[in-house]
Design a protein around this motif. Sequence first.
Motif, PDB file in Angstrom:
ATOM      1  N   LEU A 194      42.782  36.145  38.616  1.00 58.97           N
ATOM      2  CA  LEU A 194      44.193  36.380  39.162  1.00 58.97           C
ATOM      3  C   LEU A 194      44.428  38.004  39.041  1.00 58.97           C
ATOM      4  N   ARG A 195      45.102  38.460  40.020  1.00 57.28           N
ATOM      5  CA  ARG A 195      45.362  40.000  40.031  1.00 57.28           C
ATOM      6  C   ARG A 195      46.710  40.495  40.685  1.00 57.28           C
ATOM      7  N   ILE A 196      47.272  41.212  40.565  1.00 57.80           N
ATOM      8  CA  ILE A 196      48.632  41.777  40.792  1.00 57.80           C
ATOM      9  C   ILE A 196      48.095  42.573  42.437  1.00 57.80           C
ATOM     10  N   THR A 197      48.843  42.162  43.383  1.00 58.13           N
ATOM     11  CA  THR A 197      48.737  42.673  44.804  1.00 58.13           C
ATOM     12  C   THR A 197      49.521  43.823  45.013  1.00 58.13           C
ATOM     13  N   ALA A 236      50.478  41.767  50.696  1.00 56.45           N
ATOM     14  CA  ALA A 236      50.169  40.223  50.364  1.00 56.45           C
ATOM     15  C   ALA A 236      50.463  39.917  49.223  1.00 56.45           C
ATOM     16  N   GLY A 237      50.470  38.675  48.835  1.00 55.60           N
ATOM     17  CA  GLY A 237      50.653  37.795  47.267  1.00 55.60           C
ATOM     18  C   GLY A 237      52.325  37.334  47.440  1.00 55.60           C
ATOM     19  N   ARG A 238      52.568  36.865  46.200  1.00 53.11           N
ATOM     20  CA  ARG A 238      53.962  36.166  46.077  1.00 53.11           C
ATOM     21  C   ARG A 238      54.323  36.345  44.635  1.00 53.11           C
ATOM     22  N   THR A 239      55.595  36.269  44.407  1.00 51.21           N
ATOM     23  CA  THR A 239      56.024  36.422  43.003  1.00 51.21           C
ATOM     24  C   THR A 239      55.868  35.032  42.061  1.00 51.21           C
ATOM     25  N   LEU A 272      54.004  41.072  42.867  1.00 53.43           N
ATOM     26  CA  LEU A 272      53.407  40.042  43.404  1.00 53.43           C
ATOM     27  C   LEU A 272      51.942  39.993  42.991  1.00 53.43           C
ATOM     28  N   PHE A 273      51.516  38.480  42.913  1.00 57.01           N
ATOM     29  CA  PHE A 273      50.228  37.999  42.585  1.00 57.01           C
ATOM     30  C   PHE A 273      49.339  37.522  43.534  1.00 57.01           C
ATOM     31  N   ASP A 274      48.028  37.274  43.488  1.00 58.76           N
ATOM     32  CA  ASP A 274      47.308  36.798  44.686  1.00 58.76           C
ATOM     33  C   ASP A 274      47.055  35.088  44.419  1.00 58.76           C
ATOM     34  N   ARG A 328      49.333  36.041  32.929  1.00 57.96           N
ATOM     35  CA  ARG A 328      49.944  37.055  33.578  1.00 57.96           C
ATOM     36  C   ARG A 328      50.612  38.028  32.731  1.00 57.96           C
TER      37      ARG A 328
END
Length: 334
Positions: free
Chosen positions: A226-229, A125-128, A210-212, A138
């Motif tokens: 915000l977190r890294i997925t 899940a998530g995107r750049t 990837l971030f949520d 970030r």
Amino acid sequence: MTHHDEATDERTGERTGEATAVRPLTLAWVHRHLEAGERIVGIEALHGGITAAMRRLTIGTRDGGTRDLVLRSFIDVEYAEEWLDREADALALLPGTGVTAPRLVAVDPTASHCEYPSLLMTHLAGRTVLGDEGVETRVPLLARQLVAIHALRPAERPRDYVALTTADTVVVPRDADVAVWSAAIDVIRKPTPSYDGRFLHRDFQPGNVLFDVPPPGLPPSGLPGLRITGVVDWAGASWGPADLDVAHCSATLALLHGPAWGLRFAEAYEEAGGVLAAAASERLYWMVRDALAASEEVRLVARAWRGAGRTELTTRAVEGRLDAYVTALLDALG
């Protein structure tokens, strides 16, 4: 489909209208690695990569639901077998480490079963996120994630890092300060500094994290949470100096967001508990080495970023930022 569908993808040689197509042998190979009763119900091209064709496969499950896999294929890439072997090894050792990465499903590094060397993995899940907005939030997250990667101690050490750039392969940008670049090139003519080895991602940068965050056009979920997925593209996993991974992410941030962010990342890495070379001259060596390596890929990188929405990042614009970053490195550490 967009109006770009009939152009030729310069990375893969495929017509981009065929981007979602998966060749018959590869489809059969994927099917052999699905659960009983599962089938492919959708295929979507994923953009942003430079060396591989990426596709998201939506799998219909027996209970009527869906799950996603990612198919990564190297088309006419010289080191495809080596890269896929290394990525498969890295993905196999990461579960349970606290570093979130795709799970390996299957790999065919020699194209024994597929049309092209390929790897099948789970979808995260998530995107750049490559835009300027929120970069200050970030960067510390990226730094903490890289510290966690460098803390990994695999039972079997990966191969030592390889740095292909030499003083003779550097491409000095147009309109660059020749004296500054000459001084920078002289830096990497010096002997490689000694270092304490760490597990390296070797291509850790915003395009592989990837971030949520919601897709563009939807309201933001709020930066405080915000977190890294997950972290993707482990084909370069190797053993070497932490400074090299830091230098790579720093150079990418400098080109995406401006030279100051390249310098800021190294500070954020240390604030997160990471350890870099003690001597300024050694830090300069690694930082300059990766900045000069970027000189050989400016056109490819700029094109990928424009395709991801950063339309202002022309080759000339990225060259200008690289020139300013190299100058800033020599001023700060030289």
